[in-house]
Each structure stands twice: as structure tokens, then as C-alpha cells.
Write a protein that holds these residues in place. Sequence first.
Motif, PDB file in Angstrom:
ATOM      1  N   ALA A   1       0.793  -1.230   0.000  1.00 22.70           N
ATOM      2  CA  ALA A   1       0.000   0.000   0.000  1.00 22.70           C
ATOM      3  C   ALA A   1       0.824   1.279   0.000  1.00 22.70           C
ATOM      4  CB  ALA A   1      -0.933  -0.009   1.207  1.00 22.70           C
ATOM      5  N   GLY A   2       2.135   1.189  -0.163  1.00 18.11           N
ATOM      6  CA  GLY A   2       2.949   2.393  -0.182  1.00 18.11           C
ATOM      7  C   GLY A   2       4.078   2.318   0.817  1.00 18.11           C
ATOM      8  N   PRO A   3       4.802   3.419   0.981  1.00 14.61           N
ATOM      9  CA  PRO A   3       5.948   3.406   1.904  1.00 14.61           C
ATOM     10  C   PRO A   3       5.508   3.307   3.360  1.00 14.61           C
ATOM     11  CG  PRO A   3       5.644   5.589   0.948  1.00 14.61           C
ATOM     12  CD  PRO A   3       4.664   4.683   0.275  1.00 14.61           C
ATOM     13  N   CYS A   4       6.379   2.754   4.163  1.00 15.76           N
ATOM     14  CA  CYS A   4       6.125   2.587   5.580  1.00 15.76           C
ATOM     15  C   CYS A   4       6.006   3.947   6.271  1.00 15.76           C
ATOM     16  CB  CYS A   4       7.290   1.817   6.186  1.00 15.76           C
ATOM     17  SG  CYS A   4       6.764   0.660   7.409  1.00 15.76           S
ATOM     18  N   GLY A   5       5.171   4.026   7.287  1.00 16.75           N
ATOM     19  CA  GLY A   5       5.031   5.261   8.042  1.00 16.75           C
ATOM     20  C   GLY A   5       4.011   6.220   7.463  1.00 16.75           C
ATOM     21  N   THR A   6       3.263   5.791   6.443  1.00 17.64           N
ATOM     22  CA  THR A   6       2.287   6.680   5.825  1.00 17.64           C
ATOM     23  C   THR A   6       0.849   6.257   6.110  1.00 17.64           C
ATOM     24  OG1 THR A   6       2.384   5.423   3.750  1.00 17.64           O
ATOM     25  CG2 THR A   6       3.841   7.335   3.949  1.00 17.64           C
TER      26      THR A   6
ATOM     27  N   LYS B   1      -3.210   5.126  15.490  1.00 11.59           N
ATOM     28  CA  LYS B   1      -3.384   4.282  16.671  1.00 11.59           C
ATOM     29  C   LYS B   1      -3.131   2.811  16.352  1.00 11.59           C
ATOM     30  CE  LYS B   1      -5.113   7.468  19.488  1.00 11.59           C
ATOM     31  NZ  LYS B   1      -4.264   8.080  20.449  1.00 11.59           N
ATOM     32  N   ASN B   2      -3.498   2.368  15.142  1.00 14.34           N
ATOM     33  CA  ASN B   2      -3.353   0.968  14.747  1.00 14.34           C
ATOM     34  C   ASN B   2      -2.836   0.925  13.306  1.00 14.34           C
ATOM     35  OD1 ASN B   2      -3.456  -1.786  14.603  1.00 14.34           O
ATOM     36  ND2 ASN B   2      -5.668  -1.939  14.668  1.00 14.34           N
ATOM     37  N   PRO B   3      -1.533   1.216  13.105  1.00 15.73           N
ATOM     38  CA  PRO B   3      -0.996   1.299  11.745  1.00 15.73           C
ATOM     39  C   PRO B   3      -0.898  -0.060  11.060  1.00 15.73           C
ATOM     40  CG  PRO B   3       0.760   1.544  13.338  1.00 15.73           C
ATOM     41  CD  PRO B   3      -0.525   1.487  14.112  1.00 15.73           C
ATOM     42  N   ASP B   4      -0.717  -0.019   9.735  1.00 23.95           N
ATOM     43  CA  ASP B   4      -0.574  -1.236   8.946  1.00 23.95           C
ATOM     44  C   ASP B   4       0.750  -1.929   9.251  1.00 23.95           C
ATOM     45  OD1 ASP B   4      -2.975  -0.742   7.626  1.00 23.95           O
ATOM     46  OD2 ASP B   4      -2.018   0.393   6.036  1.00 23.95           O
TER      47      ASP B   4
ATOM     48  N   ALA C   1      -1.560 -10.837   3.501  1.00 27.73           N
ATOM     49  CA  ALA C   1      -2.838 -10.540   4.155  1.00 27.73           C
ATOM     50  C   ALA C   1      -2.875 -11.145   5.562  1.00 27.73           C
ATOM     51  CB  ALA C   1      -4.003 -11.075   3.316  1.00 27.73           C
ATOM     52  N   ALA C   2      -2.324 -12.349   5.721  1.00 23.93           N
ATOM     53  CA  ALA C   2      -2.336 -13.017   7.030  1.00 23.93           C
ATOM     54  C   ALA C   2      -1.520 -12.233   8.056  1.00 23.93           C
ATOM     55  CB  ALA C   2      -1.787 -14.440   6.902  1.00 23.93           C
ATOM     56  N   THR C   3      -0.335 -11.772   7.682  1.00 23.19           N
ATOM     57  CA  THR C   3       0.493 -11.032   8.639  1.00 23.19           C
ATOM     58  C   THR C   3      -0.102  -9.662   8.935  1.00 23.19           C
ATOM     59  OG1 THR C   3       2.735 -10.449   9.276  1.00 23.19           O
ATOM     60  CG2 THR C   3       2.162 -10.060   6.991  1.00 23.19           C
ATOM     61  N   ALA C   4      -0.729  -9.034   7.930  1.00 16.08           N
ATOM     62  CA  ALA C   4      -1.367  -7.737   8.157  1.00 16.08           C
ATOM     63  C   ALA C   4      -2.588  -7.892   9.063  1.00 16.08           C
ATOM     64  CB  ALA C   4      -1.766  -7.108   6.827  1.00 16.08           C
ATOM     65  N   ALA C   5      -3.363  -8.960   8.854  1.00 20.21           N
ATOM     66  CA  ALA C   5      -4.550  -9.197   9.681  1.00 20.21           C
ATOM     67  C   ALA C   5      -4.149  -9.461  11.130  1.00 20.21           C
ATOM     68  CB  ALA C   5      -5.345 -10.375   9.127  1.00 20.21           C
ATOM     69  N   LYS C   6      -3.068 -10.206  11.319  1.00 21.49           N
ATOM     70  CA  LYS C   6      -2.579 -10.483  12.672  1.00 21.49           C
ATOM     71  C   LYS C   6      -2.198  -9.186  13.376  1.00 21.49           C
ATOM     72  CE  LYS C   6       0.886 -13.144  15.174  1.00 21.49           C
ATOM     73  NZ  LYS C   6       2.032 -14.049  15.084  1.00 21.49           N
ATOM     74  N   LYS C   7      -1.534  -8.296  12.661  1.00 18.42           N
ATOM     75  CA  LYS C   7      -1.122  -6.991  13.220  1.00 18.42           C
ATOM     76  C   LYS C   7      -2.350  -6.152  13.571  1.00 18.42           C
ATOM     77  CE  LYS C   7       1.648  -3.186  13.398  1.00 18.42           C
ATOM     78  NZ  LYS C   7       1.518  -2.544  14.649  1.00 18.42           N
ATOM     79  N   LYS C   8      -3.317  -6.071  12.656  1.00 17.66           N
ATOM     80  CA  LYS C   8      -4.522  -5.262  12.898  1.00 17.66           C
ATOM     81  C   LYS C   8      -5.335  -5.802  14.080  1.00 17.66           C
ATOM     82  CE  LYS C   8      -4.608  -1.935   9.896  1.00 17.66           C
ATOM     83  NZ  LYS C   8      -4.650  -0.559  10.328  1.00 17.66           N
ATOM     84  N   LYS C   9      -5.460  -7.133  14.156  1.00 19.61           N
ATOM     85  CA  LYS C   9      -6.255  -7.743  15.227  1.00 19.61           C
ATOM     86  C   LYS C   9      -5.636  -7.447  16.594  1.00 19.61           C
ATOM     87  CE  LYS C   9      -8.190 -12.146  16.711  1.00 19.61           C
ATOM     88  NZ  LYS C   9      -8.241 -13.584  16.479  1.00 19.61           N
ATOM     89  N   ALA C  10      -4.335  -7.644  16.714  1.00 18.48           N
ATOM     90  CA  ALA C  10      -3.660  -7.383  17.989  1.00 18.48           C
ATOM     91  C   ALA C  10      -3.612  -5.886  18.280  1.00 18.48           C
ATOM     92  CB  ALA C  10      -2.254  -7.962  17.968  1.00 18.48           C
ATOM     93  N   GLY C  11      -3.446  -5.066  17.244  1.00 18.03           N
ATOM     94  CA  GLY C  11      -3.406  -3.617  17.417  1.00 18.03           C
ATOM     95  C   GLY C  11      -4.715  -3.057  17.911  1.00 18.03           C
TER      96      GLY C  11
END
Length: 150
Positions: free
Chosen positions: A33-38, A43-46, A63-73
Motif C-alpha cells: 500500500a505504499g511506503p512505511c510510516g504513511t 493508533k493501529n498502523p498497517d 494478508a495473514a500477517t497484516a490481519a494479525k497486526k490489525k487484530k492485535a493492534g
Amino acid sequence: MTYKELKNITNESLRDWFKKEKWVRISSSGNIAGPCGTSKNKKNPDRCLPKAKAQSLTKGERAATAAKKKKAGSKGKTVVKNTKKAKVTKEDITNLVVGALHEMQNENTIMEKDDRCTRLAKRKYDTWPSAYASGAVVRCRRGEIWKNEK
């Protein structure tokens, strides 16, 4: 590890490490989705990964690693481990830590006043210091971003 190898590792700075790797943001759908930090959601970044690592994964693995991050975030966690497939190697982390320690010890890099790039990064990023803000300072000093801003 020999003395020569150790010396080579410790001579690498954080700035050098960011030159080697471009980090990208992974959306919950598994797209890059683009460069990191954008991320707009502070509160719950990608999830962020090195570009080469992100491209080596399938869309489903991203998608699996991003979903894991969003769920825990969403539960308030700020540090969430990657999935097994998306794990960044120990070598990457070692380079970052050793480079940061080397920069801290290097008296030549200590500045009494912040330069233009540091001031811009401090305004644009909520957390200082952070890996994203430091990377932005490095890219700014190379002239890749924020050329016309003051």
C-alpha cells in the motif's frame, strides 16, 4: 565470528541500513500500500515489511500477517510478531541494532542543532525517535523526499 567480520558489521550505520532496504506498508487485503510510516490510522498502523520480503510473499501470506497486526493492534498491542512466513531474519535486526549503536557512539554524527530534515521528520511523525522517522530523515538527506518544504 572473526574480528574483521565484527568490525565490518559495527561500521555499518543506521543510515546505511535504510539505504539497503526500502520498507513498505501491507494493507489488510494483502496489497503493498505504499511506503512505511504513511498509514492514516496512527493508533493501529498497517504492517510494514522490507520491500524484498513483502514481494517474496504471496498475497495471502501478506494478508495473514497484516490481519494479525490489525487484530492485535485493535486490542492495544503496539508490537506484534510477524507470521512465520513474513518473519524478518535475525541478520536484519542485528544490522539495525549494531548500526544504531554505532551511530550513537560516533561523535561525528552528534549535532547540536537539528538539521532541516530532522525538523521536518519531527513535525510529520508522531513518535520521535522511531524507525520510520529516522528512515525519512535518511531519505530526505539523500534528496528523495521533502525537497521543497522548509
